[in-house]
Design an enzyme around this catalytic site. Structure first.
Site, PDB file in Angstrom:
ATOM      1  N   LYS A  16       0.842  -1.208   0.000  1.00  0.00           N
ATOM      2  CA  LYS A  16       0.000   0.000   0.000  1.00  0.00           C
ATOM      3  C   LYS A  16       0.865   1.242   0.000  1.00  0.00           C
ATOM      4  CE  LYS A  16       0.722   1.805   4.235  1.00  0.00           C
ATOM      5  NZ  LYS A  16       1.466   3.024   4.389  1.00  0.00           N
ATOM      6  N   ALA A 106      10.073  -2.950   5.727  1.00  0.00           N
ATOM      7  CA  ALA A 106      10.324  -1.802   6.613  1.00  0.00           C
ATOM      8  C   ALA A 106      10.431  -0.490   5.853  1.00  0.00           C
ATOM      9  CB  ALA A 106      11.595  -2.029   7.444  1.00  0.00           C
ATOM     10  N   GLY A 108       7.443   1.565   4.705  1.00  0.00           N
ATOM     11  CA  GLY A 108       6.265   2.417   4.542  1.00  0.00           C
ATOM     12  C   GLY A 108       5.318   1.875   3.496  1.00  0.00           C
ATOM     13  N   ALA A 110       3.793  -1.188   4.074  1.00  0.00           N
ATOM     14  CA  ALA A 110       2.929  -2.097   4.843  1.00  0.00           C
ATOM     15  C   ALA A 110       3.089  -3.559   4.414  1.00  0.00           C
ATOM     16  CB  ALA A 110       1.459  -1.661   4.771  1.00  0.00           C
ATOM     17  N   SER A 113       1.983  -5.942   7.103  1.00  0.00           N
ATOM     18  CA  SER A 113       0.516  -5.934   7.190  1.00  0.00           C
ATOM     19  C   SER A 113      -0.085  -6.765   6.062  1.00  0.00           C
ATOM     20  CB  SER A 113      -0.002  -4.499   7.108  1.00  0.00           C
ATOM     21  OG  SER A 113       0.497  -3.733   8.178  1.00  0.00           O
ATOM     22  N   ASP A 146      -2.783  -0.859   9.543  1.00  0.00           N
ATOM     23  CA  ASP A 146      -2.817  -0.982   8.072  1.00  0.00           C
ATOM     24  C   ASP A 146      -3.367  -2.323   7.587  1.00  0.00           C
ATOM     25  OD1 ASP A 146      -1.454   1.417   7.758  1.00  0.00           O
ATOM     26  OD2 ASP A 146       0.509   0.430   7.703  1.00  0.00           O
TER      27      ASP A 146
HETATM   28  O1  C5P Z   1      -0.888  -0.145  14.234  1.00  0.00           O
HETATM   29  P1  C5P Z   1       0.548  -0.430  14.006  1.00  0.00           P
HETATM   30  O2  C5P Z   1       1.040  -1.599  14.830  1.00  0.00           O
HETATM   31  O3  C5P Z   1       0.930  -0.551  12.582  1.00  0.00           O
HETATM   32  O4  C5P Z   1       1.340   0.843  14.554  1.00  0.00           O
HETATM   33  C1  C5P Z   1       2.717   0.833  14.777  1.00  0.00           C
HETATM   34  C2  C5P Z   1       3.096   2.085  15.561  1.00  0.00           C
HETATM   35  O5  C5P Z   1       2.916   3.241  14.752  1.00  0.00           O
HETATM   36  C3  C5P Z   1       2.237   2.335  16.797  1.00  0.00           C
HETATM   37  O6  C5P Z   1       2.741   1.673  17.916  1.00  0.00           O
HETATM   38  C4  C5P Z   1       2.332   3.841  16.932  1.00  0.00           C
HETATM   39  O7  C5P Z   1       3.551   4.208  17.538  1.00  0.00           O
HETATM   40  C5  C5P Z   1       2.390   4.310  15.511  1.00  0.00           C
HETATM   41  N1  C5P Z   1       1.062   4.697  14.968  1.00  0.00           N
HETATM   42  C6  C5P Z   1       0.474   5.855  15.418  1.00  0.00           C
HETATM   43  N2  C5P Z   1      -0.754   6.214  14.920  1.00  0.00           N
HETATM   44  C7  C5P Z   1      -1.374   5.466  13.989  1.00  0.00           C
HETATM   45  C8  C5P Z   1      -0.788   4.282  13.506  1.00  0.00           C
HETATM   46  C9  C5P Z   1       0.452   3.925  14.017  1.00  0.00           C
HETATM   47  O8  C5P Z   1       1.030   6.552  16.273  1.00  0.00           O
HETATM   48  N3  C5P Z   1      -2.564   5.863  13.513  1.00  0.00           N
END
Ligand code: C5P
Length: 305
Positions: A16, A106, A108, A110, A113, A146
């Site tokens: 994505k 790693a 950006g 995803a 995900s 994501d």
């Molecule tokens: O949801 P995910 O595990 O992908 O998020 C990884 C990290 O990215 C979270 O622990 C947070 O620090 C940050 N994040 C955030 N706000 C979001 C999505 C991710 O701060 N909407």
């Protein structure tokens, strides 16, 4: 190598990008409210799930993808997805997962995900659970912000922390040059840098101009509308990305953008010929790929039933 087991189910999922990433002030739970527009692009990973005598995950790389940072222990998001589904539905037979990784790691994009979303679809099929998409979307949201979009694919808005996904009309076929770095950027660190640099509004919104550009299919309109609120934070942590973005624009890309929290950078082009010319100028900056979007979300390629 592609690992195939006759008793396995293979599911393909896509990378994505965020055409708009509006980020609000951090919430009490540590996440940030998002108003984003996701697009699934044609870089794919395939997950094969098959019965095994223990829970495990293995990984092979598609050409040019560096997989040294992919964890092969219980922290792997695909393995966590399989274990979550098993725990919720009383499945006790372990599964072995194999990832054919075509999505850079790693970056950006995803990729983790996508693996998790594909695993939910694969194990739902393998274990004949018959779960509908809304149920899988709920599990996907538990796994990461994501992951629900990776199930849905195409082009969609994301709200909440990114997990509340709704499709949007997209009449274009968009061509992107994608440049990845060997060294990743940590998403939590980029969000922390965003907090340090920005006094964000509480409620970000998706711009109407972007939705209009997607409806029109007009690449110049899309180029004028794409944006990423995390970009200053990514550039602060990785200043060299500024040179890459400038080099892409100098090479006539219509727009340049950091993908998600970075460090992958995106360059919007007219078509694949134009993208090939832009790509030609960028190998000094990383691994260069060309991909078009939108493409569908996680889908079964080969099943046992
Ligand atoms: O949801 P995910 O595990 O992908 O998020 C990884 C990290 O990215 C979270 O622990 C947070 O620090 C940050 N994040 C955030 N706000 C979001 C999505 C991710 O701060 N909407």
């Amino acid at each position: 190598m592609t690992w195939v087991d006759e008793s396995g189910v293979s599911v393909r999922a896509s990378a994505k990008i965020n055409l708009h990433l509006g980020v609000g002030a951090v919430r009490p739970d540590g996440f940030h409210p998002l108003a984003t527009v996701y697009q699934a692009i044609g870089l794919f990973s395939t997950i094969t799930a098959a019965p095994a005598d223990r829970w495990s995950v293995t990984c092979d790389a598609a050409a040019g993808v560096d997989i040294h940072a992919v964890p092969l222990d219980d922290s792997n998001l695909a393995l966590r997805a399989a274990r979550l589904l098993a725990a919720k539905h009383g499945v006790e037979t372990p599964v072995g997962l194999h990832i054919d990784k075509g999505i850079p790691v790693a970056g950006g994009l995803a990729g983790g995900s996508a693996d998790a979303a594909a695993t939910l679809v694969a194990c739902n099929e393998l274990w004949e659970l018959g779960l509908d998409r809304p149920t899988l979307m709920g599990y996907a949201a538990d796994l990461g912000s994501d992951v629900p979009f990776a199930l849905v694919g195409d082009t969609a808005t994301g709200h909440g922390r990114g997990e509340l996904v709704a499709p949007v009309e997209d009449n274009g076929s968009w061509t992107w040059v994608v440049v990845t770095s060997t060294e990743g950027l940590s998403t939590p660190e980029v969000y922390a840098e965003f907090d340090r640099l920005t006094h964000a509004a509480p409620d970000p919104a998706v711009p109407e101009a972007l939705l209009g550009a997607l409806r029109s299919g007009d690449v110049r309109a899309l180029a004028a509308a794409i944006a990423n609120d995390l970009m200053p934070a990514s550039l602060s942590l990785r200043p060299q990305l500024g040179k890459l973005l400038d080099a892409g624009l100098d090479a006539t890309a219509y727009a340049a953008l950091v993908s998600g929290s970075g460090p992958t950078c995106l360059f919007l082009c007219e078509d694949t010929d134009h993208a090939a010319r832009v790509a030609h100028a960028l190998p000094a900056y990383g691994h260069v790929l060309v991909a078009t979007g939108p493409v569908p979300g996680a889908a079964v390629l080969r099943g046992v039933h």
